[in-house]
Design a protein around this motif. Structure first.
Motif, PDB file in Angstrom:
ATOM      1  N   ALA A 197      -5.367  17.316 -16.066  1.00 21.44           N
ATOM      2  CA  ALA A 197      -6.179  17.788 -17.262  1.00 21.44           C
ATOM      3  C   ALA A 197      -5.114  18.359 -18.190  1.00 21.44           C
ATOM      4  O   ALA A 197      -3.996  18.655 -18.116  1.00 21.44           O
ATOM      5  CB  ALA A 197      -7.301  18.883 -16.786  1.00 21.44           C
ATOM      6  N   VAL A 198      -5.783  18.257 -19.438  1.00 16.50           N
ATOM      7  CA  VAL A 198      -5.030  18.687 -20.459  1.00 16.50           C
ATOM      8  C   VAL A 198      -5.975  19.641 -21.303  1.00 16.50           C
ATOM      9  O   VAL A 198      -6.943  19.377 -21.608  1.00 16.50           O
ATOM     10  CB  VAL A 198      -4.384  17.677 -21.316  1.00 16.50           C
ATOM     11  N   PRO A 199      -5.264  20.920 -21.720  1.00 15.32           N
ATOM     12  CA  PRO A 199      -6.136  21.967 -22.289  1.00 15.32           C
ATOM     13  C   PRO A 199      -6.354  21.585 -23.876  1.00 15.32           C
ATOM     14  O   PRO A 199      -5.546  21.049 -24.385  1.00 15.32           O
ATOM     15  CB  PRO A 199      -5.391  23.370 -22.163  1.00 15.32           C
ATOM     16  N   VAL A 200      -7.411  21.994 -24.325  1.00 16.16           N
ATOM     17  CA  VAL A 200      -7.723  21.940 -25.735  1.00 16.16           C
ATOM     18  C   VAL A 200      -7.835  23.186 -26.515  1.00 16.16           C
ATOM     19  O   VAL A 200      -8.479  24.109 -26.059  1.00 16.16           O
ATOM     20  CB  VAL A 200      -9.204  21.125 -26.010  1.00 16.16           C
ATOM     21  N   ILE A 201      -7.242  23.132 -27.630  1.00 16.31           N
ATOM     22  CA  ILE A 201      -7.125  24.501 -28.224  1.00 16.31           C
ATOM     23  C   ILE A 201      -7.720  24.203 -29.858  1.00 16.31           C
ATOM     24  O   ILE A 201      -7.560  23.164 -30.128  1.00 16.31           O
ATOM     25  CB  ILE A 201      -5.754  25.111 -28.470  1.00 16.31           C
ATOM     26  N   ASP A 202      -8.197  25.195 -30.356  1.00 18.89           N
ATOM     27  CA  ASP A 202      -8.707  25.125 -31.786  1.00 18.89           C
ATOM     28  C   ASP A 202      -7.416  25.352 -32.924  1.00 18.89           C
ATOM     29  O   ASP A 202      -6.347  25.863 -32.231  1.00 18.89           O
ATOM     30  CB  ASP A 202      -9.932  25.918 -31.997  1.00 18.89           C
ATOM     31  N   ASN A 203      -7.809  25.380 -33.866  1.00 17.50           N
ATOM     32  CA  ASN A 203      -6.693  26.128 -35.164  1.00 17.50           C
ATOM     33  C   ASN A 203      -6.165  27.291 -34.977  1.00 17.50           C
ATOM     34  O   ASN A 203      -5.002  27.440 -35.392  1.00 17.50           O
ATOM     35  CB  ASN A 203      -7.275  25.718 -36.334  1.00 17.50           C
ATOM     36  N   GLU A 204      -6.859  28.231 -34.138  1.00 20.66           N
ATOM     37  CA  GLU A 204      -6.352  29.469 -34.055  1.00 20.66           C
ATOM     38  C   GLU A 204      -5.640  29.546 -32.822  1.00 20.66           C
ATOM     39  O   GLU A 204      -5.286  30.787 -32.138  1.00 20.66           O
ATOM     40  CB  GLU A 204      -7.415  30.402 -34.056  1.00 20.66           C
ATOM     41  N   GLN A 205      -5.264  28.465 -32.182  1.00 23.81           N
ATOM     42  CA  GLN A 205      -4.636  28.318 -30.549  1.00 23.81           C
ATOM     43  C   GLN A 205      -5.425  28.983 -29.380  1.00 23.81           C
ATOM     44  O   GLN A 205      -4.922  29.295 -28.601  1.00 23.81           O
ATOM     45  CB  GLN A 205      -3.206  29.293 -30.881  1.00 23.81           C
ATOM     46  N   LYS A 206      -6.903  28.903 -29.751  1.00 24.64           N
ATOM     47  CA  LYS A 206      -7.598  29.532 -28.760  1.00 24.64           C
ATOM     48  C   LYS A 206      -8.040  28.338 -27.834  1.00 24.64           C
ATOM     49  O   LYS A 206      -8.419  27.452 -28.359  1.00 24.64           O
ATOM     50  CB  LYS A 206      -8.931  30.358 -29.196  1.00 24.64           C
ATOM     51  N   LEU A 207      -7.949  28.553 -26.468  1.00 19.60           N
ATOM     52  CA  LEU A 207      -8.395  27.755 -25.713  1.00 19.60           C
ATOM     53  C   LEU A 207      -9.959  27.549 -25.679  1.00 19.60           C
ATOM     54  O   LEU A 207     -10.877  28.496 -25.318  1.00 19.60           O
ATOM     55  CB  LEU A 207      -8.052  28.112 -23.961  1.00 19.60           C
ATOM     56  N   VAL A 208     -10.498  26.224 -25.884  1.00 19.76           N
ATOM     57  CA  VAL A 208     -11.847  26.128 -26.131  1.00 19.76           C
ATOM     58  C   VAL A 208     -12.353  24.897 -24.901  1.00 19.76           C
ATOM     59  O   VAL A 208     -13.713  24.775 -24.885  1.00 19.76           O
ATOM     60  CB  VAL A 208     -12.108  25.376 -27.433  1.00 19.76           C
ATOM     61  N   GLY A 209     -11.220  24.302 -24.207  1.00 15.38           N
ATOM     62  CA  GLY A 209     -11.935  23.386 -23.309  1.00 15.38           C
ATOM     63  C   GLY A 209     -10.760  22.561 -22.558  1.00 15.38           C
ATOM     64  O   GLY A 209      -9.691  22.887 -23.004  1.00 15.38           O
ATOM     65  N   VAL A 210     -11.107  21.618 -21.944  1.00 13.19           N
ATOM     66  CA  VAL A 210     -10.228  20.923 -21.092  1.00 13.19           C
ATOM     67  C   VAL A 210     -10.706  19.506 -21.101  1.00 13.19           C
ATOM     68  O   VAL A 210     -11.923  18.973 -21.080  1.00 13.19           O
ATOM     69  CB  VAL A 210      -9.830  21.204 -19.671  1.00 13.19           C
ATOM     70  N   VAL A 211      -9.697  18.438 -20.961  1.00 10.75           N
ATOM     71  CA  VAL A 211      -9.996  16.958 -20.820  1.00 10.75           C
ATOM     72  C   VAL A 211      -9.451  16.646 -19.471  1.00 10.75           C
ATOM     73  O   VAL A 211      -8.159  16.870 -19.219  1.00 10.75           O
ATOM     74  CB  VAL A 211      -9.252  16.015 -21.969  1.00 10.75           C
ATOM     75  N   THR A 212     -10.314  16.213 -18.659  1.00 14.01           N
ATOM     76  CA  THR A 212      -9.939  15.918 -17.240  1.00 14.01           C
ATOM     77  C   THR A 212      -9.525  14.333 -17.110  1.00 14.01           C
ATOM     78  O   THR A 212      -9.933  13.557 -17.840  1.00 14.01           O
ATOM     79  CB  THR A 212     -10.964  16.426 -16.376  1.00 14.01           C
TER      80      THR A 212
END
Length: 454
Positions: A231-246
């Motif tokens: 899986a790879v984590p997905v972050i927004d422009n503020e580097q906040k964790l918002v989701g994952v792609v499995t």
């Protein structure tokens, strides 16, 4: 083997439907994998489909089943379902799956469903719908485990047991700071073997591969496959964790992207399938690509017409036009395919354009020498005219060398210009090579025949 099994299952389901043996039918339906059931679904009538779907024993499975249907079949089927039932299904499945299904619907229908969903669930789905379908944000799941870097191993395990027990895919545990920024990752195995009093920040891995929400899904797939991630984590422009792609999503992406590339290489629209597209629409999509081939053929005609007098004088020249064009076209397509696949997987870098093209030209020329010798021998045997066999052999070498040059260069140039290199193949490469092959063949052959006439 799968086809045979599915055929047996289909026959069994239809037989039980005719007998109205609902008890046995329900058992079979809920033992069949959802993917297999969706394959059998189009073979059933509308009434049979509704009956079978109603026997799926949970809302989660019903949602997973709907996700397996393509857009056309999905829209056709849910016309028979009440909106209240759809809302219950969408509320029961993960938000990313619900967003994917709602995105397939017409706007008025999707708005109606979102307005009927519980506020918390609808907001999560609406947030996912803001991202492009083919971006990391569009394919990510919001079901993931995140913990603070300040807590201990014992506290982390207790938190996961109490808060994240319903997370289906828990490959990694992501670590965030007080600002909810992604700062590290740990595996479940690490949490189990570390001392209960150890702080997460002391043993977490800080070198985390992550992607932004707007990153193209193909780039996400490259990262997962290159570094063997689950899986790879997905972050927004503020580097906040918002989701994952499995990884299961990545498999679907690779299949989708490969299909798109193959269709583009054939000069066909990316959603072109005989069983799903109207005749007029398919014709309309194929027309511009075939126009390139048509124009190339016209140019080749004018080249041949230019050498018409020479053809009257040396009619035997026409005998070798198809084989020279064919050999050039084949090596050009081979070079294009290798380069496009290399660019798609990341094994080729567009900055290495010179070395890649040079290598393909050398390979094309070496193969040209081999096949040129064979074809020249045939020409020598059938047309024992001075210098003609040499001209034919040299034409094959030049044609295949230039074809390899064009076939490898065009995709690299397209990639450099941020244009999908898959469109450089098919009609573009073969058309260009046909023109070049015909021209060089006549140019070389007539020069040698002129030498023989002196």
């Amino acid at each position: 083997m799968i086809k045979d099994r599915n055929r047996i299952l289909l026959d069994s389901i239809k037989r039980l439907l005719r007998r109205k043996s609902n008890k046995h039918l329900c058992k079979i339906i809920n033992k069949i994998h959802i993917a297999d059931l969706s394959t059998l679904f189009p073979e059933l009538s509308t009434i049979e489909q509704k009956t079978v779907f109603g026997m799926i024993d949970s809302l989660e499975k019903q949602g997973a089943f709907l996700s397996e249907l393509d857009r056309k079949k999905f829209i056709e089927f849910i016309e028979n379902l009440k909106i209240e039932r759809l809302v219950k299904i969408f509320e029961a499945i993960p938000a990313d799956d619900a967003a994917d299904l709602i995105a397939k619907l017409p706007e008025d229908q999707s708005d109606s469903i979102l307005n009927s969903m519980r506020k918390e669930g609808s907001e999560e789905v609406e947030n996912l719908l803001l991202y492009k379908d083919d971006s990391a944000g569009g394919i990510m799941s919001t079901d993931f485990i995140s913990i603070s870097e300040e807590i201990t191993t014992k506290e982390a395990i207790e938190l996961i047991q109490s808060k994240y027990s319903d997370v289906d895919v828990a490959f990694y545990v992501y670590v965030i700071n007080k600002h909810e920024n992604l700062v590290g990752v740990v595996s479940l195995r690490q949490l189990v073997i570390e001392k209960p009093s150890a702080q997460i920040k002391d043993f977490m891995t800080t070198d985390v591969f992550s992607v932004k929400t707007d990153v193209d899904q193909e780039e996400v797939a490259k990262i997962v496959t290159r570094y063997d991630l689950l899986a790879v984590p997905v972050i927004d422009n503020e580097q906040k964790l918002v989701g994952v792609v499995t990884v299961d999503d990545i498999i679907d992406i690779i299949k989708q992207e490969a299909t798109e590339d193959i269709l583009k290489m054939g000069g066909i629209g990316v959603d072109e399938f005989i069983e799903t597209q109207p005749i007029f629409k398919s014709t309309q999509k194929r027309f511009p690509w075939l126009l390139a081939s048509c124009l190339g053929g016209i140019i080749s005609f004018f080249i041949i017409e230019y050498f018409e007098k020479s053809l009257y004088q040396y009619a035997f020249l026409a005998a070798f036009i198809p084989i020279i064009m064919g050999m050039g076209g084949n090596i050009g397509i081979q070079s294009s395919t290798i380069v496009i696949r290399g660019l798609a997987t990341g094994s080729l870098n567009i900055n290495n354009i010179f070395s890649v093209v040079l290598k393909e030209v050398i390979i094309g020329s070496l193969l040209g020498i081999i096949y040129g010798t064979i074809i020249a021998s045939v020409a020598r045997f059938n047309f024992p005219i001075q210098y003609f066999s040499i001209a034919v052999g040299l034409s094959v070498v030049v044609s295949m060398g230039v074809a390899a040059f064009v076939g490898s260069l065009l995709p690299m140039i397209f990639a450099k210009l941020d244009i999908d290199p898959a469109i450089a193949t098919g009609p573009f490469v073969t058309t260009a090579i046909d023109i070049i092959s015909v021209f060089f063949y006549f140019f070389i052959a007539l020069r040698f025949l002129s030498m023989a006439a002196m």
